[in-house]
Design a protein around this motif. Structure first.
Motif, PDB file in Angstrom:
ATOM      1  N   PRO A 132       0.834  -1.205   0.000  1.00  0.00           N
ATOM      2  CA  PRO A 132       0.000   0.000   0.000  1.00  0.00           C
ATOM      3  C   PRO A 132       0.871   1.259   0.000  1.00  0.00           C
ATOM      4  N   PRO A 133       0.437   2.336  -0.650  1.00  0.00           N
ATOM      5  CA  PRO A 133       1.256   3.545  -0.788  1.00  0.00           C
ATOM      6  C   PRO A 133       1.735   4.141   0.528  1.00  0.00           C
ATOM      7  N   SER A 134       0.919   4.047   1.569  1.00  0.00           N
ATOM      8  CA  SER A 134       1.295   4.670   2.837  1.00  0.00           C
ATOM      9  C   SER A 134       2.582   4.093   3.404  1.00  0.00           C
ATOM     10  N   PHE A 135       2.880   2.846   3.098  1.00  0.00           N
ATOM     11  CA  PHE A 135       4.088   2.235   3.647  1.00  0.00           C
ATOM     12  C   PHE A 135       5.350   2.821   3.016  1.00  0.00           C
ATOM     13  N   GLY A 136       5.225   3.415   1.841  1.00  0.00           N
ATOM     14  CA  GLY A 136       6.362   4.125   1.270  1.00  0.00           C
ATOM     15  C   GLY A 136       6.690   5.370   2.066  1.00  0.00           C
ATOM     16  N   LEU A 137       5.639   6.049   2.581  1.00  0.00           N
ATOM     17  CA  LEU A 137       5.865   7.218   3.429  1.00  0.00           C
ATOM     18  C   LEU A 137       6.376   6.806   4.809  1.00  0.00           C
ATOM     19  N   TYR A 138       5.856   5.711   5.340  1.00  0.00           N
ATOM     20  CA  TYR A 138       6.372   5.212   6.617  1.00  0.00           C
ATOM     21  C   TYR A 138       7.879   4.949   6.515  1.00  0.00           C
ATOM     22  N   SER A 139       8.286   4.378   5.374  1.00  0.00           N
ATOM     23  CA  SER A 139       9.699   4.017   5.186  1.00  0.00           C
ATOM     24  C   SER A 139      10.570   5.233   4.899  1.00  0.00           C
ATOM     25  N   SER A 140       9.919   6.385   4.673  1.00  0.00           N
ATOM     26  CA  SER A 140      10.676   7.630   4.502  1.00  0.00           C
ATOM     27  C   SER A 140      10.657   8.475   5.770  1.00  0.00           C
ATOM     28  N   PHE A 141      10.079   7.925   6.837  1.00  0.00           N
ATOM     29  CA  PHE A 141       9.982   8.665   8.098  1.00  0.00           C
ATOM     30  C   PHE A 141      10.919   8.109   9.169  1.00  0.00           C
ATOM     31  N   VAL A 142      10.765   6.834   9.533  1.00  0.00           N
ATOM     32  CA  VAL A 142      11.567   6.271  10.627  1.00  0.00           C
ATOM     33  C   VAL A 142      13.025   5.992  10.229  1.00  0.00           C
ATOM     34  N   PRO A 143      13.304   5.272   9.130  1.00  0.00           N
ATOM     35  CA  PRO A 143      14.703   4.950   8.800  1.00  0.00           C
ATOM     36  C   PRO A 143      15.631   6.162   8.696  1.00  0.00           C
ATOM     37  N   PRO A 144      15.205   7.301   8.098  1.00  0.00           N
ATOM     38  CA  PRO A 144      16.117   8.452   8.069  1.00  0.00           C
ATOM     39  C   PRO A 144      16.483   8.971   9.452  1.00  0.00           C
ATOM     40  N   LEU A 145      15.555   8.890  10.396  1.00  0.00           N
ATOM     41  CA  LEU A 145      15.854   9.333  11.765  1.00  0.00           C
ATOM     42  C   LEU A 145      16.920   8.446  12.401  1.00  0.00           C
ATOM     43  N   VAL A 146      16.786   7.138  12.203  1.00  0.00           N
ATOM     44  CA  VAL A 146      17.770   6.205  12.767  1.00  0.00           C
ATOM     45  C   VAL A 146      19.132   6.424  12.112  1.00  0.00           C
ATOM     46  N   TYR A 147      19.134   6.606  10.799  1.00  0.00           N
ATOM     47  CA  TYR A 147      20.417   6.791  10.112  1.00  0.00           C
ATOM     48  C   TYR A 147      21.093   8.084  10.546  1.00  0.00           C
ATOM     49  N   ALA A 148      20.324   9.137  10.787  1.00  0.00           N
ATOM     50  CA  ALA A 148      20.906  10.409  11.207  1.00  0.00           C
ATOM     51  C   ALA A 148      21.707  10.258  12.492  1.00  0.00           C
ATOM     52  N   VAL A 149      21.309   9.326  13.342  1.00  0.00           N
ATOM     53  CA  VAL A 149      22.013   9.087  14.611  1.00  0.00           C
ATOM     54  C   VAL A 149      23.221   8.180  14.418  1.00  0.00           C
ATOM     55  N   LEU A 150      23.102   7.175  13.559  1.00  0.00           N
ATOM     56  CA  LEU A 150      24.130   6.135  13.455  1.00  0.00           C
ATOM     57  C   LEU A 150      25.010   6.237  12.211  1.00  0.00           C
ATOM     58  N   GLY A 151      24.553   6.943  11.183  1.00  0.00           N
ATOM     59  CA  GLY A 151      25.288   6.973   9.920  1.00  0.00           C
ATOM     60  C   GLY A 151      26.450   7.940   9.924  1.00  0.00           C
ATOM     61  N   SER A 152      27.431   7.669   9.058  1.00  0.00           N
ATOM     62  CA  SER A 152      28.633   8.504   9.002  1.00  0.00           C
ATOM     63  C   SER A 152      28.689   9.391   7.764  1.00  0.00           C
ATOM     64  N   SER A 153      27.706   9.275   6.864  1.00  0.00           N
ATOM     65  CA  SER A 153      27.707  10.091   5.648  1.00  0.00           C
ATOM     66  C   SER A 153      26.948  11.393   5.884  1.00  0.00           C
ATOM     67  N   LYS A 154      27.484  12.484   5.340  1.00  0.00           N
ATOM     68  CA  LYS A 154      26.824  13.783   5.447  1.00  0.00           C
ATOM     69  C   LYS A 154      25.812  14.001   4.324  1.00  0.00           C
ATOM     70  N   ASP A 155      25.890  13.195   3.286  1.00  0.00           N
ATOM     71  CA  ASP A 155      25.090  13.436   2.091  1.00  0.00           C
ATOM     72  C   ASP A 155      23.983  12.418   1.862  1.00  0.00           C
ATOM     73  N   LEU A 156      24.159  11.221   2.373  1.00  0.00           N
ATOM     74  CA  LEU A 156      23.246  10.131   2.042  1.00  0.00           C
ATOM     75  C   LEU A 156      21.818  10.450   2.473  1.00  0.00           C
ATOM     76  N   ALA A 157      20.882  10.320   1.530  1.00  0.00           N
ATOM     77  CA  ALA A 157      19.455  10.535   1.807  1.00  0.00           C
ATOM     78  C   ALA A 157      18.761   9.182   1.825  1.00  0.00           C
ATOM     79  N   ILE A 158      18.089   8.870   2.917  1.00  0.00           N
ATOM     80  CA  ILE A 158      17.569   7.524   3.180  1.00  0.00           C
ATOM     81  C   ILE A 158      16.098   7.414   2.792  1.00  0.00           C
ATOM     82  N   GLY A 159      15.737   6.218   2.318  1.00  0.00           N
ATOM     83  CA  GLY A 159      14.354   5.925   1.989  1.00  0.00           C
ATOM     84  C   GLY A 159      14.270   4.698   1.102  1.00  0.00           C
ATOM     85  N   PRO A 160      13.088   4.349   0.622  1.00  0.00           N
ATOM     86  CA  PRO A 160      12.957   3.208  -0.289  1.00  0.00           C
ATOM     87  C   PRO A 160      13.704   3.480  -1.592  1.00  0.00           C
TER      88      PRO A 160
END
Length: 662
Positions: free
Chosen positions: A117-145
């Motif tokens: 369902p389309p809403s799960f694409g938005l869900y996957s663009s909400f939580v994973p970027p927050l987690v990556y912002a805390v743990l990721g080492s790249s300044k440029d990488l944009a997270i999502g499906p």
């Protein structure tokens, strides 16, 4: 090369031998300092798993500093957040909003591509970027499906479950596959086994991504033509067959709208490629298309039912999905297999993209940290209604061009997606599927990299075959089997390189002490009485038979080419490139020594490396196999000293007596 009898060549050879007999003092070849087996194991383990030596930053630091450094290592956000400023935030908020304008329509489109369902694409663009912002080492990488992971997820899961007739089970398996993908990714990072993804070579990725782009684009014909009954299979034959067998379902209204927005998106993309400073044109075009098409369908609602729309979407943030994870034996194997393949592909794309933009901005991205960050964000995502996410090239390029300074841009994007989830979902009710299909086609068309394919063709024809294998395997067989065939072909090449190592015959470049490949340097000349060979690979059980047969063949050819007044006395093996040798490899020299003794030919070794000379020395317990007199640091030294032996010993006598060495 056959020895020449002309006087000029003889004089040249004599001059060469004079050159190599210059009075130069060489140190002896000795075994390396003794190390215990435990010490050797520690060194090998460190070089295999810790080539970057992550612990060196803690050396000599006080305890308090070590705690801070450890926290920063685990949570990279602590490295940049204390120095974060309003100036940086201004850049990040602009880039964050910009990528949100791209991520929202892409997220909906990729969820559709994944069969969710389309809403799960938005869900996957909400939580994973927050987690990556805390743990990721790249300044440029944009997270999502991403398009690739979405397609692979769907194509593999539909082998066992239907996304249309079993939507709930399909959704459960999508979450479960995401969980296993995350666990696999995090495990690679924690165990520092990232070299596994190196098996996906540049050639494989170019062919694979081009194949995926073709399949993804063809899949969108369902939306672009308005077909309601479409094949669930992914191969080009099945897709085209389904398209043309359902001509009666084609909708001219859908075709007109799809063609119009597809042309608009392609023109915007092309404009931004030619004028990079106008990146926002391409970035904003998908959102503009969604808004415009939704407004059109809202205005004519009910008048053209042939144009299919998304329909009602649930409002609110991600619902928990822990209880939806599926661990029953019936489909568990499918979920695990899908998770591993999706995990490898998403890691490869994310790390490659992250390192590309890090190189542009001259900072480093820690591959193992990235694996852990991406793995954990997918593990958390699987429990919060998200399917596999990664760092896609299109969003990252937009993020970089928009001026992102830190991972804060991902947080800004998440907030924008959150606002959409909370307040704007009803506005997407009339968004047409045809526009989402056009957005997907525009996003994946860049995966077909013709210039890269041409470079591969020019540089390495075998790599080009690997690339074609990945491409045709994906479009004619399946996504996973196409990838597997290409990887298998690459591994076959590696095995051939191991079992058939390169060996060359060396000659002296006149006027120098240099010895080079005779077939490479035309000016290189043979030294009478010597067969000088270079082995350019580790020696092990897989290649000793080939090396022995190849060396003996060279010796036989040398003997056949000798004239009656010529003497073939020495075989010199240049071993600078032999980095390792195993027990079977040691036997090569023992058997070669025995074969040469019957021909009254002596064997000399040049520059055996530490591990090699150590093992050869240990194998020579009777002190009859390796003699210091026939170990040399350079070919020039070997030829010089052995030439003196040959001159001081009558050839006939030397052929009759037993060899006193080796």
């Amino acid at each position: 090369m056959e020895p020449s009898s002309s006087s000029s060549i003889n004089n040249n050879n004599n001059n060469c031998m004079e050159e190599v007999r210059m009075d130069v003092q060489y140190p002896p070849v000795v075994a390396p300092p003794h190390k215990s087996s435990l010490q050797k194991f520690k060194v090998k383990l460190k070089e295999t798993l810790f080539p970057d030596d992550p612990m060196r930053q803690f050396k000599g630091q006080p305890f308090g500093t070590k705690i801070v450094l450890a926290a920063q290592y685990v949570f990279p956000i602590l490295q940049w957040l204390p120095q974060y400023s309003l100036k940086l935030f201004k850049s990040d908020i602009i880039s964050g909003i910009t990528i949100a304008s791209l991520s929202i329509p892409q997220g909906i489109s990729y969820a559709k591509l994944a069969g969710l369902p389309p809403s799960f694409g938005l869900y996957s663009s909400f939580v994973p970027p927050l987690v990556y912002a805390v743990l990721g080492s790249s300044k440029d990488l944009a997270i999502g499906p991403a398009a690739i992971t979405s397609l692979v997820l769907r194509s593999m899961l539909t082998q066992g479950v239907s996304a249309t007739s079993q939507p709930q089970l399909f959704l459960q398996l999508a979450f479960t596959s995401t969980l296993f993908a995350g666990v696999f990714q995090a495990a690679l990072g924690i165990l520092r086994l990232g070299f596994i993804i190196d098996f996906l070579s540049k050639a494989i990725l170019v062919g694979f991504m081009a194949g995926v782009a073709v399949i993804v684009s063809l899949q969108q014909l369902k939306s672009l033509l308005g077909i309601t009954h479409f094949t669930k299979k992914m191969t080009i034959v099945d897709v085209l067959s389904s398209v043309f067998s359902n001509i009666h379902e084609w909708s001219w209204q859908t075709i007109v709208m799809g063609a119009g927005f597809l042309i608009l998106l392609l023109l915007a993309r092309q404009f931004s490629l030619k004028k990079p400073k106008y990146f926002w044109v391409s970035a904003g075009a998908p959102l503009l298309s969604v808004i415009t098409s939704t407004a059109i369908l809202f205005a004519i609602r009910g008048k053209h039912p042939a144009i299919l729309v998304i329909g009602k979407l649930p409002e609110g943030v991600n619902p928990p999905s822990v209880k939806m994870l599926y661990f029953e034996a019936t489909h568990l194997g499918l979920a695990i297999k899908t998770g591993i393949i999706v995990g490898i592909l998403s890691l490869t794309e994310s790390i490659a993209v992250g390192r590309t933009f890090a190189a542009i901005r001259k900072y480093k991205v820690d591959g193992n940290k990235e694996m852990i960050a991406i793995g954990l964000m997918n593990v958390i995502g699987s429990t919060t209604s998200c399917f596999a996410s990664t760092g896609s090239f299109s969003r990252t390029a937009v993020n970089h061009n928009a001026g992102a300074k830190t991972a804060m841009s991902n947080i800004v994007m998440s907030v924008a997606v959150l606002v959409t989830l909370l307040f704007l979902m009803p506005l997407l009710h009339y968004t047409p599927h045809v526009v989402l299909g056009a957005i997907i086609v525009t996003a994946v068309i860049g995966f077909v990299d013709i210039p890269a394919a041409y470079r591969i063709w020019k540089i390495d024809k075998f790599d080009f075959v690997v690339m074609l294998t990945a491409f045709f395997g994906v479009i004619f067989i399946s996504v996973e089997y196409g990838l597997a065939l290409a990887v298998g072909l690459s591994i076959l090449r590696i095995l051939l390189q191991i079992t058939r190592p390169k060996t060359v015959m060396l000659g002296n470049i006149p006027g120098t002490r240099l010895y080079r490949d005779l077939h490479h340097y035309n000016q290189a000349t043979r030294i009478p009485g010597f067969l000088i060979l270079s082995i350019e690979a580790p020696i092990n059980f897989a290649n000793i038979t080939y090396l022995q047969q190849r060396t003996l063949r060279w010796i036989e050819e040398e003997e056949e080419s000798m004239k009656d007044n010529s003497v073939f006395r020495f075989v010199i093996l240049e071993m600078s490139a032999v980095s390792n040798i195993d027990t079977s490899g040691v036997s090569l020299f023992q058997e070669l020594k025995s074969a040469l003794e019957t021909k009254h030919i002596k064997l000399a070794l040049v520059n055996p490396l530490a591990e090699v000379i150590e093992k050869l020395t240990k194998a020579d317990e009777s002190d009859s196999f390796i003699r210091e007199d026939y170990l040399f640091l350079s070919v020039g030294e070997a030829v010089g000293k052995l030439s003196s032996i040959m001159e001081n010993s009558p050839s006939v006598t030397m052929q009759q007596e037993q060899p006193p060495y080796m």
